[in-house]
Enzyme design. Structure first.
Site, PDB file in Angstrom:
ATOM      1  N   LYS A  79       0.858  -1.192   0.000  1.00 35.19           N
ATOM      2  CA  LYS A  79       0.000   0.000   0.000  1.00 35.19           C
ATOM      3  C   LYS A  79       0.891   1.238   0.000  1.00 35.19           C
ATOM      4  O   LYS A  79       1.916   1.277   0.707  1.00 35.19           O
ATOM      5  CB  LYS A  79      -0.892  -0.017   1.238  1.00 35.19           C
ATOM      6  CG  LYS A  79      -1.942   1.086   1.264  1.00 35.19           C
ATOM      7  CD  LYS A  79      -2.855   0.954   2.489  1.00 35.19           C
ATOM      8  CE  LYS A  79      -4.042   1.898   2.415  1.00 35.19           C
ATOM      9  NZ  LYS A  79      -4.982   1.712   3.552  1.00 35.19           N
ATOM     10  N   SER A 158      -9.894   1.399   2.141  1.00 40.05           N
ATOM     11  CA  SER A 158      -9.001   2.220   1.353  1.00 40.05           C
ATOM     12  C   SER A 158      -7.862   1.455   0.687  1.00 40.05           C
ATOM     13  O   SER A 158      -7.251   1.958  -0.244  1.00 40.05           O
ATOM     14  CB  SER A 158      -8.411   3.313   2.241  1.00 40.05           C
ATOM     15  OG  SER A 158      -7.579   2.735   3.242  1.00 40.05           O
ATOM     16  N   SER A 182     -10.269  -1.051   6.245  1.00 41.08           N
ATOM     17  CA  SER A 182      -9.624  -0.894   4.941  1.00 41.08           C
ATOM     18  C   SER A 182      -8.836  -2.082   4.421  1.00 41.08           C
ATOM     19  O   SER A 182      -8.374  -2.040   3.279  1.00 41.08           O
ATOM     20  CB  SER A 182      -8.718   0.322   4.953  1.00 41.08           C
ATOM     21  OG  SER A 182      -9.504   1.476   4.827  1.00 41.08           O
TER      22      SER A 182
END
Ligand code: GLN
Length: 496
Positions: A79, A158, A182
């Site tokens: 990420k 996310s 997320s």
């Protein structure tokens, strides 16, 4: 060929045995990213040269007969909220980008250093909602990520890019961060496994902070064992994060082989309330029945404060975000907007005005408000108290049951654009993931039966959520792996 179709343990053991070189696997991963990224938007930056060098280093070690790490030659996406030394890190925000060039951190996050030490190959940085704020990856300042099962739908957020990387077989695994769902929600939306560990199980050092009392890094993988193996590598005490817990790492991968006979599963009534999609409910009920037929006992439980989780989270998370994001001031990192003869306050205002997206600004304003004199007691302090009540609900429940089973998301993947104009509708997508975050307990999402196709939507992935008591990840993995062997989703792959 086809190494990315295989599980993490299969790739690592093939590399260790010499059935395939790490370089060959890395080349396959890079080719898959290059082929599919324009369509799926999973990666913001590709670090092909560094990945190939990491792979060759694994191959050289093997040639010298040295011991290889648990993730030797395994491609893992990161990420973009994780700091990577010398490699672009933008958190999907323009504020960390100056003249088209993203910030290059001078250090690796602890989890990145641990992955490297275990021989993992890191081909790039995955797309996300800006500063991890969102549930669809549409808040990325650059481009949205798309769901490989239906590209008109979001992959969740996310950590949407990390989930897509694994679902579309661009990498074998990925890391995301979960503040309020997320990791679990995008895992559920894309049909992969995602784990939010106990708060403090994994060091947050080098994770760009959103809401520090909630943020936790965790793995994505195509199977439960793969996620367990990654957690064994990244978990554990780190001197650089005072909130990291000094407790031994469990044998998570071995726990995936355990029998689940006699394990007591609690099913909270509050997680099957109105607003839950009928197709999701049917899939999750079916998954719980499958666990019962493996010898688990299932009983209803109450988590009485569930209804307050969304309000509580969005007070606390925005408060912490408003404070954490104060560091983006045009002086220390990335963007600086400075009109001629501007004073300092004007420079700050212009930089933050141009650099942050709408959702980030909304949260900074909300968070600053709930912390301000006169409102602090009414909002922030009250929310802290309710957080304690949510945590106590779980403490009580875990006196009678070993794990809790529930849906991850009340709805299957929604359309791109469907919720982005309505922040409240977006926040409600987190209703079943927020309580575990507020309580700091571990939780996993495992693919359950997809919804049945109807006239207005195709068959779509569904996640089963298993929550466990603090640091009881072993039991969580055991139950998840037991369900996985019977899950109707086991052999399903999106068509690319
Ligand atoms: N969707 C939630 C939010 O927008 C959770 C995000 C997260 O876990 N990072 O805050």
């Amino acid at each position: 060929m086809g190494w990315l179709e295989k599980s993490i343990s299969e790739v690592a053991s093939a590399v260790a045995k010499g059935d395939v070189s790490a370089e060959e696997v890395a080349r396959e991963s890079i080719a898959a990213i290059e082929e599919n990224n324009a369509r799926l938007g999973a990666f913001l930056a590709i670090s092909a040269d560094q990945a190939l060098e990491q792979a060759r280093e694994v191959d050289r070690k093997r040639a010298r007969g040295e011991a290889l790490g648990k993730l030797a030659g395994v491609p893992i996406g990161l990420k973009d909220a994780l700091c990577t030394r010398g490699i672009a890190t933008s958190c999907a925000s323009k504020i960390l980008t100056r003249e088209g060039r993203a910030w290059r951190p001078p250090f690796d996050a602890t989890v990145v250093a641990r992955l490297k030490a275990a021989g993992a190959v890191l081909p790039g940085k995955c797309n996300m909602d800006e500063f991890a704020m969102g549930s669809s990856t549409e808040n990325s300042a650059f481009f949205p990520a798309k769901n490989p099962w239906d590209v008109t739908r979001t992959p969740g957020g996310s950590s949407g890019g990390s989930a897509v990387a694994v679902a579309a077989r661009m990498t074998s695994g990925a890391l995301g961060s979960d503040t309020g769902g997320s990791i679990r929600q995008p895992a559920a939306f894309t049909g992969v496994v995602g784990v939010k560990p106990t708060y403090g199980r994994v060091s947050r050092y080098g994770l760009v902070a959103f809401a520090s009392s909630l943020d936790q890094i965790g793995p994505f993988a195509s199977d439960v064992r793969g996620a367990a193996r990654i957690l064994e590598v990244i978990g554990g005490r780190d001197e650089c994060d005072a909130t990291s817990i000094d407790a031994p790492i469990g044998a998570y991968e071995a726990a995936c082989e355990r029998s689940v006979r006699g394990i007591r599963i609690g099913v909270p009534d509050e997680y099957f309330a109105s607003g839950l999609d009928a197709g999701v409910a049917e899939s999750v009920r079916g998954a719980i029945d499958a666990l019962a037929s493996q010898g688990c006992t299932v009983r209803p439980i109450k988590l009485a404060h569930t209804d307050y989780a969304v309000a509580t989270y969005y007070v606390l998370a925005t408060a912490e975000a408003s404070s954490n994001l104060a560091r983006f001031d045009g002086v220390r990192f990335g963007l600086r907007v400075e009109p001629p003869r501007a004073d300092l306050t004007t420079m700050y205002g212009r930089t933050r005005g141009a650099g942050f997206g709408a959702e980030v600004k909304r949260r900074i304003m909300l968070g600053t408000y709930v912390l301000s004199a006169g409102y602090y007691d009414a909002y922030y302090l009250k929310a802290q108290r309710v957080r304690t009540l949510v945590r106590r609900d779980f403490e009580e429940a875990f006196r009678d049951v070993d794990v809790i089973a529930a849906p991850v998301s009340p709805v299957p993947p929604f359309r791109i654009g469907e919720r982005i104009g309505d922040p409240l509708a977006m926040y409600l997508a987190d209703i079943y993931t927020l309580p575990a975050s507020l309580a700091g307990i571990p939780a996993i999402s495992i693919p359950a039966a997809p919804t049945k196709a109807t006239s207005d939507r195709p068959s779509l992935p569904v996640g089963l959520q298993i929550m466990a008591a603090p640091l009881d990840e072993e039991r969580m993995f055991a139950v998840a792996a037991a369900f996985e062997t019977t899950s109707p989703a086991r052999a399903l792959r999106p068509e690319l």
